[in-house]
Scaffold this motif. Structure first.
Motif, PDB file in Angstrom:
ATOM      1  N   ALA A 215      76.439 -33.161  21.325  1.00  0.00           N
ATOM      2  CA  ALA A 215      76.568 -34.543  20.861  1.00  0.00           C
ATOM      3  C   ALA A 215      75.645 -34.861  19.690  1.00  0.00           C
ATOM      4  O   ALA A 215      75.791 -35.913  19.056  1.00  0.00           O
ATOM      5  CB  ALA A 215      76.282 -35.506  22.011  1.00  0.00           C
ATOM      6  N   THR A 217      73.913 -34.341  15.854  1.00  0.00           N
ATOM      7  CA  THR A 217      74.569 -34.178  14.557  1.00  0.00           C
ATOM      8  C   THR A 217      73.643 -33.535  13.528  1.00  0.00           C
ATOM      9  O   THR A 217      72.425 -33.442  13.731  1.00  0.00           O
ATOM     10  CB  THR A 217      75.016 -35.543  14.012  1.00  0.00           C
ATOM     11  OG1 THR A 217      73.835 -36.339  13.762  1.00  0.00           O
ATOM     12  CG2 THR A 217      75.931 -36.267  14.996  1.00  0.00           C
ATOM     13  N   GLU A 246      77.970 -28.624  11.105  1.00  0.00           N
ATOM     14  CA  GLU A 246      78.196 -29.452  12.292  1.00  0.00           C
ATOM     15  C   GLU A 246      78.701 -28.603  13.458  1.00  0.00           C
ATOM     16  O   GLU A 246      79.397 -27.604  13.267  1.00  0.00           O
ATOM     17  CB  GLU A 246      79.184 -30.573  11.990  1.00  0.00           C
ATOM     18  CG  GLU A 246      79.091 -31.732  12.969  1.00  0.00           C
ATOM     19  CD  GLU A 246      77.667 -32.263  13.099  1.00  0.00           C
ATOM     20  OE1 GLU A 246      76.941 -31.786  13.999  1.00  0.00           O
ATOM     21  OE2 GLU A 246      77.285 -33.141  12.307  1.00  0.00           O
ATOM     22  N   LYS A 249      82.022 -30.795  19.187  1.00  0.00           N
ATOM     23  CA  LYS A 249      81.638 -32.034  19.850  1.00  0.00           C
ATOM     24  C   LYS A 249      82.347 -32.221  21.203  1.00  0.00           C
ATOM     25  O   LYS A 249      83.363 -31.581  21.484  1.00  0.00           O
ATOM     26  CB  LYS A 249      81.962 -33.228  18.946  1.00  0.00           C
ATOM     27  CG  LYS A 249      81.243 -33.205  17.616  1.00  0.00           C
ATOM     28  CD  LYS A 249      79.726 -33.131  17.801  1.00  0.00           C
ATOM     29  CE  LYS A 249      78.994 -32.991  16.471  1.00  0.00           C
ATOM     30  NZ  LYS A 249      77.620 -32.488  16.673  1.00  0.00           N
TER      31      LYS A 249
END
Length: 438
Positions: A215, A217, A246, A249
């Motif tokens: 979660a 970033t 990234e 997620k």
């Protein structure tokens, strides 16, 4: 065996530590969490961490002899259980460096990536994850060099950053952590067995969460680097600034059907130590398994609590033992010119701060040790403090404050013959602290 905290406080505290470690040993806790072998596909075991060798040995012993099993797990140098080293099983276990990654860890991570590719929906992947995996499973994100990863890791270790902050940065500079390993395994089913070494037991933080969605970033990682004044190579900053680094997620379809089981946690180990104390007539109080902060400062706070109990019988009545866990930090300040760098880890720095704050308080004995058997990078798990610690040090001409200033707690306790040396325990549920107020 009868433990007498009045006659042998050191032996009593060591027994509590041993009980905490025993509760977290993989051979004792793995069986209830193993899934059945797949009916059609194969079972691949992948993993990393200080407990990795013992976890692999436990799975190999428990898995049906007629069911296919193979894989690769990486652990710290010297952390393969002797029996498995002497007679290796179906899971390959390799060793690498911790806390700063080395080439052996990079090669192991690359091999794990290659093994994860090409799996089918009929296959089962058992991922064995424990503390230390962040350093042991080190594969740079595209565009970064391995030397870049090593340099950032060293800076994080010396910065005083909390473990979740360090692992946020590590995830985003990795090709395998932050859920990327599980994503590589798709469409296979992934079952993660984890031994927690982090406050809060968040699987996304343990070993930087290679098999769970992330979660955090890139922006979070940049903020952490700015907070601690850590400079990173241009390629790392560019990847973070652009979002190219990234992580997968929550909600990503590649994690559908995956399972995560915490097979051992710090709280369980603290409760095992508390139960042993109570069986021997000593009240036990578990403060928390999530204590963080500067080791020396946490030591001062624990000392204040022990003094209140010893002097006023508040908030606990004597005799009692006060237990805590978590992961403290040591912000390393540069050594003065001409002064060799100090030796020590979180446990001994905690104890030195605690000893100074106790001022030789009668009746208070303290043990602090890392449950993996290694305090930092030294050969000790931790050390002990007694009411006469400062007096014995003064008789040897040792000034506790000077040792604390230069982060040299190992040398202080070694001179007093007060180190706790266990060797590798083959598990890791992080810091263990016990204060006996007799």
């Amino acid at each position: 065996m009868t433990l007498d905290p009045r006659r042998d406080p050191r032996g009593f505290l060591r027994a509590l530590y041993d009980a905490a470690v025993q509760r977290a040993l993989p051979q004792a806790v793995t069986a209830p969490f193993l899934p059945p072998p797949p009916t059609k596909g194969r079972t691949l075991v992948l993993g990393a961490g200080k407990a990795g060798g013992a976890m692999a040995a436990a799975v190999d012993a428990l898995w049906p002899a007629d069911a296919p099993l193979s894989g690769l797990v990486v652990t710290r140098y010297g952390h393969v259980p002797p029996a498995y080293r002497a007679r290796p099983g179906r899971i390959d276990v390799v060793e690498a460096a911790h806390p700063v990654p080395d080439e052996a860890g990079r090669r192991a991570a690359q091999r794990i990536v290659e093994l994860a590719r090409g799996l089918s929906a009929d296959d089962l992947v058992l991922c064995l994850i424990s503390g230390g995996g962040s350093a042991l499973l080190s594969l740079p994100a595209p565009g970064l060099t391995f030397e870049d990863k090593q340099a950032v890791n060293r800076a994080l270790l010396q910065s005083g950053a909390a473990i979740d902050e360090m692992n946020c940065v590590r995830k985003h500079l990795s090709a395998i952590k932050g859920g990327r390993l599980a994503a590589l395994c798709a469409p296979a089913r992934v079952v993660t067995l984890a031994i927690s070494d982090v406050p809060g037991d968040d699987p996304a933080v343990i070993a930087s969460g290679p098999t769970v969605p992330d979660a955090t970033t890139c922006a979070d990682a940049l903020a952490i680097l700015a907070r601690y004044g850590i400079d990173v190579p241009g390629a790392a900053r560019a990847g973070l600034d652009s979002g190219a680094f990234e992580t997968p997620k929550p909600g990503d379809a590649r994690f559908a059907g995956h399972e995560v089981h915490l097979i051992a946690t710090p709280q369980q180990s603290l409760e095992a130590a508390a139960a042993l104390a109570r069986r021997h007539g000593v009240a036990a109080h578990v403060l928390s398994d999530e204590i963080e902060g500067e080791s020396r400062e946490v030591g001062k706070v624990h000392a204040a609590l022990a003094r209140a109990v010893a002097r006023r019988g508040e908030p606990f009545a004597r005799p009692c033992v006060i237990l805590s866990g978590g992961e403290t930090t040591v912000t390393v300040r540069p050594a003065a010119a001409g002064t060799p760098p100090g030796r020590g880890g979180r446990a001994t720095e905690f104890l030195l701060g605690c000893a100074i704050a106790l001022h030789g308080q009668p009746g208070v004995h303290v043990l602090a040790a890392d449950t993996d058997g290694i305090d930092g990078v030294e050969d000790n798990a931790g050390a002990v403090v007694a009411p006469d610690t400062l007096a014995r040090a003064a008789a040897l001409g040792l000034k506790a404050g000077d040792f604390l200033d230069r982060h040299d707690a190992y040398s202080f306790f070694a001179a007093l013959d007060d180190l706790v040396v266990t060797g590798p325990t083959y598990t890791n549920v992080n810091d263990f602290r016990a204060l006996l107020v007799a």
